[in-house]
Design a protein around this motif. Structure first.
Motif, PDB file in Angstrom:
ATOM      1  N   TRP A   1      -4.200   4.409  -7.366  1.00 21.78           N
ATOM      2  CA  TRP A   1      -4.905   4.487  -6.075  1.00 21.78           C
ATOM      3  C   TRP A   1      -6.165   3.644  -6.057  1.00 21.78           C
ATOM      4  CZ3 TRP A   1      -4.451   7.948  -1.573  1.00 21.78           C
ATOM      5  CH2 TRP A   1      -3.147   8.400  -1.410  1.00 21.78           C
TER       6      TRP A   1
ATOM      7  N   LEU B   1       2.292   1.609  -3.631  1.00 18.96           N
ATOM      8  CA  LEU B   1       1.266   2.040  -4.576  1.00 18.96           C
ATOM      9  C   LEU B   1       0.939   3.511  -4.333  1.00 18.96           C
ATOM     10  CD1 LEU B   1      -1.196  -0.975  -4.802  1.00 18.96           C
ATOM     11  CD2 LEU B   1       0.660  -0.357  -6.314  1.00 18.96           C
ATOM     12  N   LEU B   2       0.879   3.885  -3.047  1.00 22.15           N
ATOM     13  CA  LEU B   2       0.647   5.285  -2.702  1.00 22.15           C
ATOM     14  C   LEU B   2       1.726   6.162  -3.331  1.00 22.15           C
ATOM     15  CD1 LEU B   2      -0.424   6.532   0.659  1.00 22.15           C
ATOM     16  CD2 LEU B   2       1.807   7.273   0.064  1.00 22.15           C
TER      17      LEU B   2
ATOM     18  N   ILE C   1      -4.180  -7.596  -7.537  1.00 18.13           N
ATOM     19  CA  ILE C   1      -3.365  -6.383  -7.491  1.00 18.13           C
ATOM     20  C   ILE C   1      -2.193  -6.515  -8.452  1.00 18.13           C
ATOM     21  CG2 ILE C   1      -1.839  -5.010  -6.012  1.00 18.13           C
ATOM     22  CD1 ILE C   1      -3.714  -5.818  -3.670  1.00 18.13           C
TER      23      ILE C   1
ATOM     24  N   ASN D   1      -6.306   0.795  -7.419  1.00 15.05           N
ATOM     25  CA  ASN D   1      -5.744  -0.511  -7.132  1.00 15.05           C
ATOM     26  C   ASN D   1      -5.401  -0.647  -5.649  1.00 15.05           C
ATOM     27  OD1 ASN D   1      -4.905  -2.988  -7.862  1.00 15.05           O
ATOM     28  ND2 ASN D   1      -3.076  -2.335  -8.941  1.00 15.05           N
ATOM     29  N   ARG D   2      -4.922   0.442  -5.065  1.00 17.03           N
ATOM     30  CA  ARG D   2      -4.498   0.430  -3.664  1.00 17.03           C
ATOM     31  C   ARG D   2      -5.664   0.160  -2.719  1.00 17.03           C
ATOM     32  NH1 ARG D   2      -4.722   4.682  -0.352  1.00 17.03           N
ATOM     33  NH2 ARG D   2      -3.526   4.580   1.554  1.00 17.03           N
TER      34      ARG D   2
ATOM     35  N   VAL E   1       6.562  -4.316  -5.288  1.00 15.14           N
ATOM     36  CA  VAL E   1       5.150  -4.668  -5.117  1.00 15.14           C
ATOM     37  C   VAL E   1       4.953  -6.136  -5.485  1.00 15.14           C
ATOM     38  CG1 VAL E   1       2.804  -4.228  -5.934  1.00 15.14           C
ATOM     39  CG2 VAL E   1       4.319  -2.323  -5.485  1.00 15.14           C
TER      40      VAL E   1
ATOM     41  N   HIS F   1       0.832  -1.208   0.000  1.00 10.15           N
ATOM     42  CA  HIS F   1       0.000   0.000   0.000  1.00 10.15           C
ATOM     43  C   HIS F   1       0.861   1.249   0.000  1.00 10.15           C
ATOM     44  CE1 HIS F   1      -1.034   2.869   3.225  1.00 10.15           C
ATOM     45  NE2 HIS F   1      -0.542   2.029   4.086  1.00 10.15           N
TER      46      HIS F   1
END
Lengths: 164, 358
Positions: free
Chosen positions: B128, B108-109, B175, B130-131, B260, B105
């Motif tokens: 976001w 991705l952020l 994800i 996706n997050r 990720v 997270h």
């Protein structure tokens, strides 16, 4: 002022300032803008310039250094304006209340209109807080209208004059 | 040429956090960058001396909301080694699962914020979106989206059920699939490459001598990942640190995007190997002595120094956060670059000001 205030009720532009937040509330505030929550459907946009903003969203408690910055942002915002305190720290100081550098909640320095409790509040709660602030803004705009000079009020066809 | 000073922050649209830099400019070129800090300083290290050592778990979680789980993990591991507590195997695996979810997270952020910094707003939105899947897992497993408070001294506070573990495995795969679709935009898009390739180059020697940690060091060719030391259950899982050679913003984006996928793989391995059993052991007594605990956060190595004196209050808690270690590299990269590249350069170290200033 009339037409500007009227249109503002429906689409408040938000400015976000992180006082001493742990980032939790900030990322939830940002998450409000993203596709799942998408506050733009209410006309809410996050702006970077206080002069464009109607609602000040403050996360985190106030400390001795950032109080000046927060006041600067607040003072630059045009009337009518609302302040939303997001998170336990912004409401009361939260877990940071006993820290030596923390002055406490945002209401110690600014008049807060809406408190959004939680650590961290969910994006739904933050959106609800901003929607509540919209109602407060409407009241404030009415008060301003009643107290302002009747002669400066807009009549139909006068929009161009006040647009600048 | 005359010089001018441009203040960057503390309130700036590109960063949600109040980072303040005074940029000394010659025309459009930066000559010097002077950081001014203290906007988020609360005094949490002092607060931990007043609270009991068990309560401190909640305090250190709020040092930073993005990597809150890893802060609590480092603190708990430190106290556990000080008090010689052996935590159950299941708790070690649960910690890995939550920690890697936090890493996904956080990365991705960061990818989203980077896209926003170079002005690619739809990419920011896609990342976001996706997050939010990770946030949903957090909420379902812990009851809170950001600060999940599942760590406790002696294990974890909550368990993850078997059904939920299977569900997590499906979601992290989703994800990964979604990120595979977005990957070509980050790696091959002409405009994106234009903003990242060759911007903020940090050589391997510079990264080493300035003490860079985490993805900053790994993007400059230094294979340094604390997870390889095998804390929690990492010693029983199979992974290699993601390393890139180029040392520019593009390499750092690649490192974080590949991490990720690495986290997805680690979560799946942890779910496959997780043993049944207890999730925590009772804790008796008070910590005495001093210890250093280190954990790999999304931003790099965090170092906890803990000193107990046999009472329920700690005598000293000191945190060295990854952003603190990476700020010298930022000050090295900024001089000589263009003003328009400043948002990308600042984001590229993944600054976490609330960690740094506490």
């Amino acid at each position: 002022m009339g037409i500007i205030n009227k249109s503002r009720i429906k689409s408040p532009w938000v400015i976000h300032y992180d006082c001493t937040s742990c980032n939790g509330c900030d990322i939830e505030t940002l998450a409000c803008l993203t596709p799942l929550y998408d506050v733009e459907r209410f006309g809410i946009i996050n702006v970077g310039n206080p002069k464009h903003a109607d609602v000040l969203v403050v996360t985190g408690s106030v400390n001795k250094r950032n109080v000046r910055v927060l006041m600067n942002i607040y003072n630059q915002m045009p009337e009518p304006k609302a302040v939303v305190a997001v998170g336990a720290c912004a409401c009361t100081g939260g877990i940071f209340k006993e820290c030596y550098n923390v002055l406490g909640g945002v209401d110690n320095v600014l008049p807060v209109d809406v408190y959004v409790p939680g650590c961290c509040p969910r994006p739904e709660a933050i959106i609800d807080g901003i929607v509540l602030a919209m109602a407060k803004m409407e009241e404030k705009a009415k008060d301003m209208k009643n107290t302002s000079d009747k002669a400066t009020e807009l009549k139909p066809g006068d929009e161009k004059k006040s647009a600048g | 040429m005359s010089r001018s000073v441009i203040p960057f922050g503390p309130q700036h649209p590109v960063l949600p956090e109040p980072l303040h830099l005074k940029l000394v400019m010659e025309d459009e070129k930066i000559v010097e960058a002077i950081p001014a800090i203290g906007y988020v300083h609360r005094g949490l290290e002092k607060l931990t001396e007043v609270k009991e050592y068990t309560q401190n778990v909640f305090v250190v979680e709020r040092i930073c909301g993005i990597c809150s789980f890893m802060h609590a993990m480092a603190y708990c591991q430190g106290i556990e080694s000080l008090m010689e507590i052996q935590i159950p195997d299941r708790a070690r695996y649960l910690r890995v699962i939550w920690a890697e979810l936090h890493r996904i997270h956080s990365h991705l952020l960061w990818l989203g914020l980077l896209a926003d910094a170079f002005g690619f707003e739809s990419l920011f939105m896609q990342v976001w979106r996706n997050r939010e899947k990770v946030m949903d897992i957090m909420e379902e497993t812990a009851g809170s989206r950001v600060i999940i408070s599942t760590n406790a001294i002696g294990g974890t506070r909550r368990d993850i059920s078997k059904d939920m573990l299977l569900k997590i495995r499906v979601i992290v795969d989703e994800i990964k699939e979604d990120m595979k679709q977005l990957e070509p935009v980050f790696f091959n898009d002409y405009t994106v490459k234009h903003r990242l390739v060759g911007v903020g180059v940090l050589t391997s020697e510079d990264a080493y001598s300035l003490g860079a940690v985490g993805p900053m060091a790994r993007a400059s060719g230094i294979s340094q990942d604390l997870r390889t030391t095998g804390y929690a259950a990492y010693g029983e899982l199979d992974f290699e640190p993601v390393v890139e050679k180029d040392g520019d913003s593009y390499a750092r984006t690649m490192v974080r995007l590949k991490e990720v996928y690495q986290s997805v793989s680690l979560i799946k391995q942890a779910i496959a190997n997780i043993p049944e059993g207890e999730i925590s052991v009772p804790v008796k007594g008070n910590p005495n002595g001093e210890v250093i605990a280190r954990v790999e956060q999304p931003r790099g190595e965090v170092l906890y120094y803990l000193k107990g004196n046999g009472t329920k209050n700690l005598e000293r808690l000191r945190v060295r956060t990854p952003t603190f270690a990476n700020i010298p590299t930022l000050l090295k990269m900024l001089p000589g670059s263009q003003l328009a590249d400043v948002p990308v350069l600042i984001l590229t170290i993944d600054p976490c000001i609330s960690c740094t200033e506490r």
